[in-house]
Scaffold this motif. Structure first.
Motif, PDB file in Angstrom:
ATOM      1  N   ILE A  36       0.948  -1.124   0.048  1.00 37.33           N
ATOM      2  CA  ILE A  36       0.064   0.095   0.087  1.00 37.33           C
ATOM      3  C   ILE A  36       0.946   1.238  -0.060  1.00 37.33           C
ATOM      4  O   ILE A  36       1.659   1.407   0.939  1.00 37.33           O
ATOM      5  CB  ILE A  36      -0.944  -0.157   1.209  1.00 37.33           C
ATOM      6  N   LEU A  37       0.806   2.089  -1.096  1.00 39.00           N
ATOM      7  CA  LEU A  37       1.531   3.127  -1.425  1.00 39.00           C
ATOM      8  C   LEU A  37       0.856   4.510  -1.128  1.00 39.00           C
ATOM      9  O   LEU A  37      -0.131   4.934  -2.057  1.00 39.00           O
ATOM     10  CB  LEU A  37       2.335   3.148  -2.419  1.00 39.00           C
ATOM     11  N   ALA A  38       0.790   5.272   0.022  1.00 40.73           N
ATOM     12  CA  ALA A  38      -0.048   6.512   0.240  1.00 40.73           C
ATOM     13  C   ALA A  38       0.678   7.513  -0.581  1.00 40.73           C
ATOM     14  O   ALA A  38       1.817   7.336  -1.032  1.00 40.73           O
ATOM     15  CB  ALA A  38       0.032   6.749   1.626  1.00 40.73           C
ATOM     16  N   ASP A  39      -0.034   8.483  -0.950  1.00 42.22           N
ATOM     17  CA  ASP A  39       0.656   9.699  -1.810  1.00 42.22           C
ATOM     18  C   ASP A  39       0.510  10.928  -0.936  1.00 42.22           C
ATOM     19  O   ASP A  39      -0.418  11.468  -0.512  1.00 42.22           O
ATOM     20  CB  ASP A  39      -0.438   9.733  -2.915  1.00 42.22           C
ATOM     21  N   ASP A  40       1.653  11.573  -1.013  1.00 42.46           N
ATOM     22  CA  ASP A  40       2.224  12.826  -0.104  1.00 42.46           C
ATOM     23  C   ASP A  40       1.712  12.791   1.362  1.00 42.46           C
ATOM     24  O   ASP A  40       1.028  13.490   1.692  1.00 42.46           O
ATOM     25  CB  ASP A  40       1.253  14.010  -0.725  1.00 42.46           C
ATOM     26  N   MET A  41       2.194  11.801   1.946  1.00 45.08           N
ATOM     27  CA  MET A  41       1.626  11.511   3.348  1.00 45.08           C
ATOM     28  C   MET A  41       3.182  11.628   4.290  1.00 45.08           C
ATOM     29  O   MET A  41       4.059  11.098   4.043  1.00 45.08           O
ATOM     30  CB  MET A  41       1.173  10.189   3.610  1.00 45.08           C
ATOM     31  N   GLY A  42       3.146  12.503   5.189  1.00 39.47           N
ATOM     32  CA  GLY A  42       4.499  12.810   5.950  1.00 39.47           C
ATOM     33  C   GLY A  42       4.743  11.687   6.888  1.00 39.47           C
ATOM     34  O   GLY A  42       3.723  10.902   7.557  1.00 39.47           O
ATOM     35  N   TYR A  43       5.936  11.588   7.207  1.00 39.95           N
ATOM     36  CA  TYR A  43       6.612  10.997   8.463  1.00 39.95           C
ATOM     37  C   TYR A  43       5.713  10.984   9.609  1.00 39.95           C
ATOM     38  O   TYR A  43       5.448  10.092  10.250  1.00 39.95           O
ATOM     39  CB  TYR A  43       8.088  10.896   8.624  1.00 39.95           C
ATOM     40  N   ASN A  52       4.105  13.513  18.814  1.00 40.26           N
ATOM     41  CA  ASN A  52       3.424  14.811  19.089  1.00 40.26           C
ATOM     42  C   ASN A  52       2.411  14.785  17.953  1.00 40.26           C
ATOM     43  O   ASN A  52       1.920  15.993  18.065  1.00 40.26           O
ATOM     44  CB  ASN A  52       4.502  16.026  19.085  1.00 40.26           C
ATOM     45  N   SER A  53       2.119  13.755  17.279  1.00 38.34           N
ATOM     46  CA  SER A  53       1.023  14.088  16.115  1.00 38.34           C
ATOM     47  C   SER A  53      -0.168  14.193  16.643  1.00 38.34           C
ATOM     48  O   SER A  53      -0.694  13.838  17.896  1.00 38.34           O
ATOM     49  CB  SER A  53       0.957  12.478  15.483  1.00 38.34           C
ATOM     50  N   LYS A  54      -1.022  15.130  16.013  1.00 36.77           N
ATOM     51  CA  LYS A  54      -2.293  15.534  16.273  1.00 36.77           C
ATOM     52  C   LYS A  54      -3.435  14.510  15.385  1.00 36.77           C
ATOM     53  O   LYS A  54      -4.356  14.849  15.591  1.00 36.77           O
ATOM     54  CB  LYS A  54      -2.654  16.932  16.001  1.00 36.77           C
ATOM     55  N   ILE A  55      -2.651  13.724  14.566  1.00 36.10           N
ATOM     56  CA  ILE A  55      -3.715  12.947  14.042  1.00 36.10           C
ATOM     57  C   ILE A  55      -3.744  11.453  14.455  1.00 36.10           C
ATOM     58  O   ILE A  55      -2.223  10.957  14.650  1.00 36.10           O
ATOM     59  CB  ILE A  55      -3.191  12.768  12.458  1.00 36.10           C
ATOM     60  N   GLN A  56      -4.503  10.816  14.807  1.00 32.05           N
ATOM     61  CA  GLN A  56      -4.396   9.421  15.279  1.00 32.05           C
ATOM     62  C   GLN A  56      -4.713   8.351  13.969  1.00 32.05           C
ATOM     63  O   GLN A  56      -5.566   8.386  13.349  1.00 32.05           O
ATOM     64  CB  GLN A  56      -5.453   9.193  16.290  1.00 32.05           C
ATOM     65  N   THR A  57      -3.542   7.326  13.751  1.00 37.14           N
ATOM     66  CA  THR A  57      -3.864   6.436  12.845  1.00 37.14           C
ATOM     67  C   THR A  57      -3.811   5.161  13.413  1.00 37.14           C
ATOM     68  O   THR A  57      -2.586   4.383  13.339  1.00 37.14           O
ATOM     69  CB  THR A  57      -2.654   6.699  11.671  1.00 37.14           C
ATOM     70  N   PRO A  58      -4.944   4.783  14.027  1.00 35.67           N
ATOM     71  CA  PRO A  58      -4.687   3.367  14.741  1.00 35.67           C
ATOM     72  C   PRO A  58      -4.414   2.193  14.191  1.00 35.67           C
ATOM     73  O   PRO A  58      -3.893   1.116  14.637  1.00 35.67           O
ATOM     74  CB  PRO A  58      -6.151   3.060  15.554  1.00 35.67           C
ATOM     75  N   MET A 276      -8.846   9.025   6.842  1.00 35.16           N
ATOM     76  CA  MET A 276      -9.598   8.143   5.854  1.00 35.16           C
ATOM     77  C   MET A 276      -8.577   7.216   5.247  1.00 35.16           C
ATOM     78  O   MET A 276      -8.676   6.117   5.074  1.00 35.16           O
ATOM     79  CB  MET A 276     -10.231   8.917   4.849  1.00 35.16           C
ATOM     80  N   VAL A 277      -7.264   7.642   4.818  1.00 35.12           N
ATOM     81  CA  VAL A 277      -6.312   6.384   4.451  1.00 35.12           C
ATOM     82  C   VAL A 277      -6.057   5.504   5.643  1.00 35.12           C
ATOM     83  O   VAL A 277      -6.232   4.124   5.288  1.00 35.12           O
ATOM     84  CB  VAL A 277      -5.044   7.249   4.309  1.00 35.12           C
ATOM     85  N   ASP A 278      -5.864   5.899   6.896  1.00 31.24           N
ATOM     86  CA  ASP A 278      -5.879   4.825   8.062  1.00 31.24           C
ATOM     87  C   ASP A 278      -6.840   4.186   7.970  1.00 31.24           C
ATOM     88  O   ASP A 278      -6.615   2.571   8.188  1.00 31.24           O
ATOM     89  CB  ASP A 278      -5.607   5.686   9.084  1.00 31.24           C
ATOM     90  N   ALA A 279      -8.122   4.293   7.780  1.00 28.94           N
ATOM     91  CA  ALA A 279      -9.290   3.476   7.897  1.00 28.94           C
ATOM     92  C   ALA A 279      -9.257   2.543   6.522  1.00 28.94           C
ATOM     93  O   ALA A 279      -9.602   1.142   6.927  1.00 28.94           O
ATOM     94  CB  ALA A 279     -10.546   4.068   7.883  1.00 28.94           C
ATOM     95  N   LEU A 280      -8.858   2.890   5.678  1.00 33.12           N
ATOM     96  CA  LEU A 280      -8.828   1.961   4.496  1.00 33.12           C
ATOM     97  C   LEU A 280      -7.787   0.795   4.686  1.00 33.12           C
ATOM     98  O   LEU A 280      -7.898  -0.342   4.479  1.00 33.12           O
ATOM     99  CB  LEU A 280      -8.614   2.690   3.035  1.00 33.12           C
ATOM    100  N   VAL A 281      -6.631   1.260   5.470  1.00 32.31           N
ATOM    101  CA  VAL A 281      -5.554   0.061   5.853  1.00 32.31           C
ATOM    102  C   VAL A 281      -6.236  -0.844   6.754  1.00 32.31           C
ATOM    103  O   VAL A 281      -6.049  -1.955   6.484  1.00 32.31           O
ATOM    104  CB  VAL A 281      -4.411   0.942   6.368  1.00 32.31           C
ATOM    105  N   GLY A 282      -7.023  -0.236   7.678  1.00 30.28           N
ATOM    106  CA  GLY A 282      -7.645  -1.169   8.592  1.00 30.28           C
ATOM    107  C   GLY A 282      -8.713  -2.303   7.961  1.00 30.28           C
ATOM    108  O   GLY A 282      -8.767  -3.167   8.293  1.00 30.28           O
ATOM    109  N   ARG A 283      -9.588  -1.762   6.693  1.00 30.02           N
ATOM    110  CA  ARG A 283     -10.418  -2.537   6.054  1.00 30.02           C
ATOM    111  C   ARG A 283      -9.606  -3.616   5.263  1.00 30.02           C
ATOM    112  O   ARG A 283     -10.111  -4.806   5.273  1.00 30.02           O
ATOM    113  CB  ARG A 283     -11.095  -1.551   4.932  1.00 30.02           C
ATOM    114  N   ILE A 284      -8.415  -3.048   4.845  1.00 28.23           N
ATOM    115  CA  ILE A 284      -7.483  -4.247   4.097  1.00 28.23           C
ATOM    116  C   ILE A 284      -7.067  -5.474   5.144  1.00 28.23           C
ATOM    117  O   ILE A 284      -7.264  -6.464   4.886  1.00 28.23           O
ATOM    118  CB  ILE A 284      -6.258  -3.781   3.608  1.00 28.23           C
ATOM    119  N   MET A 285      -6.751  -5.028   6.330  1.00 28.31           N
ATOM    120  CA  MET A 285      -6.349  -5.870   7.257  1.00 28.31           C
ATOM    121  C   MET A 285      -7.640  -6.830   7.714  1.00 28.31           C
ATOM    122  O   MET A 285      -7.304  -7.992   8.180  1.00 28.31           O
ATOM    123  CB  MET A 285      -5.680  -5.112   8.722  1.00 28.31           C
TER     124      MET A 285
END
Length: 509
Positions: A36-43, A52-58, A276-285
């Motif tokens: 899975i290759l995200a597009d323009d997503m930062g470290y 310190n991320s304010k975005i949660q990617t469970p 939303m990207v994180d959620a689709l990763v969850g769907r694949i898993m």
């Protein structure tokens, strides 16, 4: 006599049956692979990479907890097309004719038809292969020679994904902001476009261009997720293992989180799109679990370069979020923020969870999968791909990567080895300050040398204090460029070009 012949025949038939069964069972031991290759997503957009991320990617975090999380992983370029070239060929992108920039929606195929690709290699070794999502490597539209207004969308494209090793492909040619906006399935457009669309929103913009009736920008991300899950369901537990290359169009512009995700990040639309990207990763898993194949599937998540400034870094900063984490710059730049990306690999059957600070590159997938299959690579394939299998705690005798070449949008180079990084230009090579050609560039040192262990933010240029580091890096970079490969093996040729390659003038000095 007859009895002995009958016994021999019976034994032979039994042996054939057993051999066939063993071959079938053997094919099931080969792991499935999903990249899975995200597009323009930062470290710093993945919460497990940024305290310190304010975005949660469970979901991505869980993937990292169950596998290996690489903290020093890099794309082969700071922009889209070149990185994709490197993933599928195992070769540095600047060895191709594309020395800077990216392709657009009407551009011709970049990957040569005589080049071994990762999917064609896997095909040769018993895999079914699929690509679902953003291509961005060019193909030849029918009648494109006469101009984009002459394209016959009722005909198949030439030199498309099916000619490069994909048994199945469903996607579109450029970024989601580049026309034409047309789905292509197995090299043929699914519908002839008859209308033109454009969006001029601040973060949701896309360029004006032809759009087919079955193409909705807002629904592209969930659509390719559905397609990928359908492919998994159709091919799970079959005689052949499968490889899915899933290049996402997100969170690249147009930034279009669906209603379900709007406002979830508390930041802006970009933060919502990452969720939303994180959620689709969850769907694949979840799909892998439902099919009972998660344990023997290598599942990889990463991004094609750093976060774009379209995410609005200033707005995110007011809320305490930095997509580049502690690193300088962003997409397009030669600085770390341009190409250092989150990279996680899970393979429950073989890989013990852990974390690695070993240097890896997105070109390394090719050699790693060849190592998994224990199949040697030919000298003219994957010339810049090193296996990272040992970093997954899987025994191998293949050499690890010890250096890497970085590449920015304008073709500038950097060379990294251990803690030292040399940048062969005075500027960012991209979009952040100091921009190439901006006022005051002439007053800066011509090159930059940083010690990343002591200075991860690349704030203190040590070029003048470390001439020996610069000289050594320049020599090693020149050797790798001219040798046509960075891996052990017979020297190869870079692709022929009919123009001056200005970015390597320094090699001649």
């Amino acid at each position: 006599m007859k009895k002995s012949i009958l016994l021999s025949l019976a034994f032979g038939i039994s042996l054939l049956i057993l051999t066939g069964c063993n071959d079938k069972e053997l094919s099931k031991t080969k792991p499935n692979v999903i990249f899975i290759l995200a597009d323009d997503m930062g470290y710093g957009d993945v919460s497990s990479f940024n305290e310190n991320s304010k975005i949660q990617t469970p979901n991505i975090d869980k993937l990292g907890e169950q596998g290996v999380k690489f903290t020093d992983a890099h794309t082969s370029s700071a922009v889209c097309t070149p990185t994709r070239y490197g993933v599928l060929t195992g070769r540095y992108n600047w060895r191709s004719r594309l020395k800077q920039g990216v392709l657009f929606g009407y551009d011709k195929a970049l990957i040569s038809q005589n080049r071994k690709t990762l999917p064609s290699f896997l095909q040769d070794n018993g895999y079914k292969t699929a690509g679902i999502g953003k291509w961005h490597l060019g193909w030849d539209w029918k009648n494109i020679e006469a101009g984009k207004d002459s394209i016959d969308y009722s005909q198949s494209v030439e030199n498309g994904p099916s000619t490069l090793g994909f048994d199945y492909f469903y996607g579109f040619n450029g970024s989601l902001d580049m026309p034409p906006y047309v789905w292509v399935e197995n090299d043929k457009p699914t519908m002839v476009p008859t209308k033109s669309t454009v969006n001029k929103g601040k973060q949701s913009w896309w360029r004006e261009g032809l759009t087919s009736d079955d193409f909705s920008h807002e629904l592209v991300l969930p659509h390719i997720t559905d397609k990928t899950i359908s492919y998994i369901e159709e091919n799970a537990n079959k005689d052949k293992p499968f490889f899915v290359y899933m290049p996402l169009p997100a969170p690249h512009t147009p930034i279009l989180p669906t209603e379900e995700f709007r406002g979830k990040s508390g930041l802006n639309d970009y933060g919502d799109f990452v969720i939303m990207v994180d959620a689709l990763v969850g769907r694949i898993m979840a799909s892998l679990e439902e099919q009972g194949i998660a344990d023997n599937t290598i599942l990889i998540f990463t991004a094609d370069n750093g976060c774009s400034n379209q995410a609005d870094f200033d707005e995110l900063a007011t809320k305490g979020h930095d997509p580049s984490y502690v690193y300088r710059g962003h997409k397009a730049d030669i600085f770390e923020g341009g190409h250092r990306v989150p990279y996680v690999v899970r393979w429950p059957n073989k890989v013990k969870p852990g974390k690695s600070d070993q240097l890896v590159c997105t070109t390394d997938l090719f050699a790693t999968l060849a190592d998994v299959l224990d199949v040697p690579l030919e000298d003219n394939a994957a010339e810049d791909s090193f296996s990272f299998l040992s970093l997954l705690n899987v025994p191998t005798n293949k050499p690890k990567r010890t250096s890497i070449i970085h590449h920015s949008i304008n073709g500038s180079f950097a060379y990294r080895k251990a803690e030292w990084k040399t940048i062969f230009c005075p500027d960012s090579g991209g979009w952040s300050a100091p921009k190439p050609g901006s006022d005051g560039i002439e007053n800066l040192p011509p090159f930059q040398v940083y010690n990343l262990t002591n200075d991860a933010a690349e704030e203190k240029n040590l070029f003048e204090q470390n001439p020996e580091v610069f000289a050594q890096h320049k020599k090693e970079l020149a050797d790798i460029i001219l040798n046509g490969r960075s891996t052990p093996g017979t020297p190869q040729e870079n692709d022929a070009i009919d123009f001056e390659w200005k970015q390597v003038d320094f090699i001649k000095q």
